[in-house]
Design a protein around this motif. Sequence first.
Motif, PDB file in Angstrom:
ATOM      1  N   PHE A 131     -19.589 -16.457 -21.110  1.00  0.00           N
ATOM      2  CA  PHE A 131     -18.422 -16.421 -20.154  1.00  0.00           C
ATOM      3  C   PHE A 131     -18.888 -17.105 -18.735  1.00  0.00           C
ATOM      4  N   SER A 132     -17.924 -17.474 -17.907  1.00  0.00           N
ATOM      5  CA  SER A 132     -18.276 -17.637 -16.310  1.00  0.00           C
ATOM      6  C   SER A 132     -16.744 -17.927 -15.869  1.00  0.00           C
ATOM      7  N   ARG A 133     -17.030 -17.736 -14.558  1.00  0.00           N
ATOM      8  CA  ARG A 133     -15.911 -17.892 -13.479  1.00  0.00           C
ATOM      9  C   ARG A 133     -16.401 -18.377 -12.186  1.00  0.00           C
ATOM     10  N   SER A 134     -15.394 -19.083 -11.549  1.00  0.00           N
ATOM     11  CA  SER A 134     -15.897 -19.501 -10.203  1.00  0.00           C
ATOM     12  C   SER A 134     -15.104 -19.015  -8.940  1.00  0.00           C
ATOM     13  N   ALA A 135     -15.657 -18.819  -8.012  1.00  0.00           N
ATOM     14  CA  ALA A 135     -15.070 -18.621  -6.763  1.00  0.00           C
ATOM     15  C   ALA A 135     -15.171 -19.564  -5.608  1.00  0.00           C
ATOM     16  N   HIS A 136     -14.268 -19.721  -4.874  1.00  0.00           N
ATOM     17  CA  HIS A 136     -14.342 -20.782  -3.656  1.00  0.00           C
ATOM     18  C   HIS A 136     -13.945 -20.039  -2.306  1.00  0.00           C
ATOM     19  N   LEU A 137     -15.134 -20.379  -1.418  1.00  0.00           N
ATOM     20  CA  LEU A 137     -15.080 -19.632  -0.156  1.00  0.00           C
ATOM     21  C   LEU A 137     -15.200 -20.738   0.966  1.00  0.00           C
ATOM     22  N   ALA A 138     -14.369 -20.359   2.088  1.00  0.00           N
ATOM     23  CA  ALA A 138     -14.425 -21.174   3.328  1.00  0.00           C
ATOM     24  C   ALA A 138     -15.273 -20.420   4.464  1.00  0.00           C
ATOM     25  N   MET A 139     -16.395 -20.838   4.873  1.00  0.00           N
ATOM     26  CA  MET A 139     -17.067 -19.968   5.916  1.00  0.00           C
ATOM     27  C   MET A 139     -16.559 -20.759   7.193  1.00  0.00           C
ATOM     28  N   ARG A 140     -16.129 -19.834   8.033  1.00  0.00           N
ATOM     29  CA  ARG A 140     -15.686 -20.317   9.540  1.00  0.00           C
ATOM     30  C   ARG A 140     -17.082 -21.004  10.369  1.00  0.00           C
ATOM     31  N   PRO A 141     -16.769 -21.653  11.434  1.00  0.00           N
ATOM     32  CA  PRO A 141     -17.761 -22.105  12.080  1.00  0.00           C
ATOM     33  C   PRO A 141     -18.631 -20.977  12.965  1.00  0.00           C
ATOM     34  N   LEU A 142     -19.890 -21.058  13.000  1.00  0.00           N
ATOM     35  CA  LEU A 142     -20.508 -20.058  13.677  1.00  0.00           C
ATOM     36  C   LEU A 142     -21.522 -20.557  14.614  1.00  0.00           C
ATOM     37  N   THR A 143     -21.639 -19.899  15.723  1.00  0.00           N
ATOM     38  CA  THR A 143     -22.955 -20.171  16.632  1.00  0.00           C
ATOM     39  C   THR A 143     -24.285 -19.429  15.994  1.00  0.00           C
ATOM     40  N   GLU A 144     -25.103 -20.216  16.615  1.00  0.00           N
ATOM     41  CA  GLU A 144     -26.569 -19.660  16.397  1.00  0.00           C
ATOM     42  C   GLU A 144     -26.643 -18.063  16.719  1.00  0.00           C
ATOM     43  N   GLU A 145     -25.991 -17.893  18.052  1.00  0.00           N
ATOM     44  CA  GLU A 145     -25.892 -16.463  18.385  1.00  0.00           C
ATOM     45  C   GLU A 145     -25.082 -15.598  17.527  1.00  0.00           C
ATOM     46  N   GLY A 146     -23.907 -16.150  17.020  1.00  0.00           N
ATOM     47  CA  GLY A 146     -23.182 -15.231  16.107  1.00  0.00           C
ATOM     48  C   GLY A 146     -23.831 -15.019  14.840  1.00  0.00           C
ATOM     49  N   ILE A 147     -24.595 -15.801  14.260  1.00  0.00           N
ATOM     50  CA  ILE A 147     -25.297 -15.802  13.050  1.00  0.00           C
ATOM     51  C   ILE A 147     -26.266 -14.706  13.339  1.00  0.00           C
ATOM     52  N   ALA A 148     -27.167 -14.841  14.483  1.00  0.00           N
ATOM     53  CA  ALA A 148     -28.077 -13.720  14.821  1.00  0.00           C
ATOM     54  C   ALA A 148     -27.669 -12.280  14.718  1.00  0.00           C
ATOM     55  N   LEU A 149     -26.495 -12.235  15.625  1.00  0.00           N
ATOM     56  CA  LEU A 149     -25.694 -10.899  15.783  1.00  0.00           C
ATOM     57  C   LEU A 149     -25.300 -10.545  13.930  1.00  0.00           C
ATOM     58  N   TYR A 150     -24.639 -11.423  13.381  1.00  0.00           N
ATOM     59  CA  TYR A 150     -24.362 -10.801  12.050  1.00  0.00           C
ATOM     60  C   TYR A 150     -25.587 -10.471  11.072  1.00  0.00           C
ATOM     61  N   LEU A 151     -26.740 -11.154  11.339  1.00  0.00           N
ATOM     62  CA  LEU A 151     -27.958 -10.666  10.708  1.00  0.00           C
ATOM     63  C   LEU A 151     -28.495  -9.348  11.321  1.00  0.00           C
ATOM     64  N   ASP A 152     -28.167  -8.952  12.437  1.00  0.00           N
ATOM     65  CA  ASP A 152     -28.445  -7.826  13.075  1.00  0.00           C
ATOM     66  C   ASP A 152     -27.780  -6.659  12.506  1.00  0.00           C
ATOM     67  N   LEU A 153     -26.499  -7.031  12.309  1.00  0.00           N
ATOM     68  CA  LEU A 153     -25.453  -6.003  11.884  1.00  0.00           C
ATOM     69  C   LEU A 153     -25.397  -5.731  10.601  1.00  0.00           C
TER      70      LEU A 153
END
Length: 205
Positions: A131-153
């Motif tokens: 069996f299988s299923r798929s999901a579709h996700l839209a990631m919002r635009p992110l800055t390098e600083e935003g990505i770094a903060l997310y990884l810290d959190l």
Amino acid sequence: MPALWTPAEKLLLASTSATRLALLVSAGLPVETQAPGVDERAVEAEAARQNLDPVALAARLADEKALAVSRRHPARVVLGADQVLACEGEVFHKPAGRSDAQAQLGRLAGRRHDLHSAGSLAIGGQVVERFSRSAHLAMRPLTEEGIALYLDLAGPEVLRSVGVYQLEGFGVHLFEAVEGDHSTILGLPLLPLLAALRRLGCLAL
């Protein structure tokens, strides 16, 4: 007390994923786990030579995991599962470290991607249900600083996720839209799994 699960022995999950285990337990299924010991990169390399698409690749990985454990425990009902992330034709893998995670999130930011989750049930060294299923996700635009903060959190545990996010945690801040059921996003589509178990006579309900 009435029992939901009909086989004499528990469902054997060919994975050490705490997330998949929690999903099965939440559905009231008695579960044991065992690492399948499958070389996933070798399976992926062979799949690439065969030009398998991401959905077929997820199914192949789920098959291999289920079969590896089923051969060791032929009398048990064994569940193998896997998930493939694809973005505009590119298949992503779990990041090797933080810098790899930062780069991967940078490639996904502002774009849509697909999560293809597949499962296989094996008995006696043979796959008896898929069996299988798929999901579709839209990631919002992110800055390098935003990505770094997310990884810290989010902490180092997100590095164990192919998309470098856990939607049930801080990962929810990364997205604009999500299409697909929660269990598929977590890597184990529960509704088709339960339907497959019913077909095998493993569930009383």
